[in-house]
Motif scaffolding. Sequence first.
Motif, PDB file in Angstrom:
ATOM      1  N   GLU A 101      -5.586   7.371  -2.926  1.00 37.85           N
ATOM      2  CA  GLU A 101      -4.574   6.168  -2.869  1.00 37.85           C
ATOM      3  C   GLU A 101      -3.278   7.112  -3.309  1.00 37.85           C
ATOM      4  OE1 GLU A 101      -2.292   3.837  -1.059  1.00 37.85           O
ATOM      5  OE2 GLU A 101      -4.529   2.805  -1.536  1.00 37.85           O
ATOM      6  N   LYS A 102      -1.585   6.507  -2.863  1.00 33.98           N
ATOM      7  CA  LYS A 102      -0.780   7.645  -3.380  1.00 33.98           C
ATOM      8  C   LYS A 102      -0.831   7.229  -5.069  1.00 33.98           C
ATOM      9  CE  LYS A 102       4.746   6.716  -2.966  1.00 33.98           C
ATOM     10  NZ  LYS A 102       5.436   5.722  -2.808  1.00 33.98           N
ATOM     11  N   ASP A 152      -3.186   8.233   1.615  1.00 29.40           N
ATOM     12  CA  ASP A 152      -1.381   7.716   0.875  1.00 29.40           C
ATOM     13  C   ASP A 152      -0.823   8.659   0.373  1.00 29.40           C
ATOM     14  OD1 ASP A 152       0.779   6.698   1.984  1.00 29.40           O
ATOM     15  OD2 ASP A 152       0.409   5.166   0.498  1.00 29.40           O
ATOM     16  N   ASN A 153      -0.943  10.553   0.375  1.00 26.74           N
ATOM     17  CA  ASN A 153      -0.222  11.683   0.011  1.00 26.74           C
ATOM     18  C   ASN A 153      -0.359  11.179  -1.588  1.00 26.74           C
ATOM     19  OD1 ASN A 153       1.508  13.639  -0.103  1.00 26.74           O
ATOM     20  ND2 ASN A 153       3.101  12.682  -0.481  1.00 26.74           N
ATOM     21  N   GLY A 154      -2.192  11.561  -2.090  1.00 30.61           N
ATOM     22  CA  GLY A 154      -2.607  11.896  -3.199  1.00 30.61           C
ATOM     23  C   GLY A 154      -2.548  12.815  -2.797  1.00 30.61           C
ATOM     24  N   ASN A 192      -2.469  14.382   5.568  1.00 31.89           N
ATOM     25  CA  ASN A 192      -2.180  13.748   4.477  1.00 31.89           C
ATOM     26  C   ASN A 192      -1.851  13.774   3.158  1.00 31.89           C
ATOM     27  OD1 ASN A 192      -0.137  11.879   6.564  1.00 31.89           O
ATOM     28  ND2 ASN A 192      -2.200  11.091   7.028  1.00 31.89           N
TER      29      ASN A 192
END
Length: 454
Positions: A101-102, A152-154, A192
């Motif tokens: 997760e972000k 999400d761009n972790g 991502n």
Amino acid sequence: MKMPVALLLLLALCNAIKIHGEESNGLCDVNLTLRSRPHSVSILEFGAVGDGKTLNTIAFQNAIFYLKSFADKGGAQLYVPPGRWLTGSFNLTSHLTLFLEKGAVILGSQDPSHWDIVEPLPSYGPGTELPGKRYRSLVNGYMLRDVVITGDNGTIDGQGSVWWEWFTSHSLNYSCPHLVEFVSSESILVSNITFLNAPAYNMHPVYCSHVHIHHITVYAPPGSPYTVGIVPDSSDNVCIEDCSISMGHDAIALKSGWDEYGIAYGRPTANVHIRRVQLQSFSGSSLAFGSQMSGGISDVQVQQLHLYDSLTGIEFRTTKGRGGYIKEIAISDVNMLNIKTAFGANGHFGSHPDDKFDPDALPLVAKITIQNIIGTNISTAGNFTGIEESPFTSICLSNVSLSINSASSSPWQCSYVSGFSESVFPEPCSELNNPDASSSCFSLLKPNGRAAVL
């Protein structure tokens, strides 16, 4: 921990991959259909603590062991929520999605005892940096199928500064670990995600097939020794697209084994498509081929690169004793900015794993097309140094315009190389102006995007 249904549905879009459809302009144009995972758990359910201090290796291992039971039920997802999740090395399983997760950061432990010790890869003989065993990578896959690392761009942060210090002080007992490594696996998707501060390589698919890497950011500081972004190694059907990579050494390096060990293993890197990437390399090459290429490298299509602030833009590396080949390489539509040497081909690059190599195992470097290149603030246009007993042939340059920042009267250096050029500035060396070589040059104009003999 239960996640909202809406969130689960959103995450399902980024889960397993299924590849189908016909190739159009290259491997990266194959359509990907994402297939949802029917099961999902959070790392919190296995006692993980995201405070950046608590070691969560066992939590990751237990979670993946549990999710392994869903492999024949459509697979499963391991969800990593926001937090700083410290861990040692752990193994993935087939039919798995690791979703960050972000705000989620997986941190590699700076205690080497938290990293497993494994045997060297068979195509590299006694090992790379040090003879003998090596540290296992932080995130691993061995003989897996259908694995996704996304989010999400972790972030996956190797916290490599201590490893770089140990490397430069020669105090390591084993070769440095990588950040993510897949061995003998297929159908791998990585997207991502941000990779930071790898001890050595960031993404290393070796002996793999059908690997798709896109929309990732990779960074290590300029002084980090021998950090490399993505290393397709004795792997085939690899797509790398829409990535930004800035490294201490090479940004992308294609490899296929080392000397007699790579020759014996005999697995090439082939059918690779690279496009729409931004590459920066402090002490190496933005895009490198070799020098460990003894299994062969061929059928590589490269398009739409932005290379900047690098020692070398594009480089082909090998030496006597390597054997193997680098051939059928098509590179087009490249913008270079602030590059010391735009193009390099070096037949005397690198060392040998031991004294058992065959000095008569001569590499083949041939059928390389480079076209539609614009370079600004370039120090040296090209340095092509082949091997007397095995010259580099069919090196073809077309529509190349380089703005040289020095008053050098010899922006090109060539020896034991032959090829053909047209519409190239500054004027290349005479070895690359052989009209007889034009018949063996390659074109990027074939409809499916593959190189084709004229």
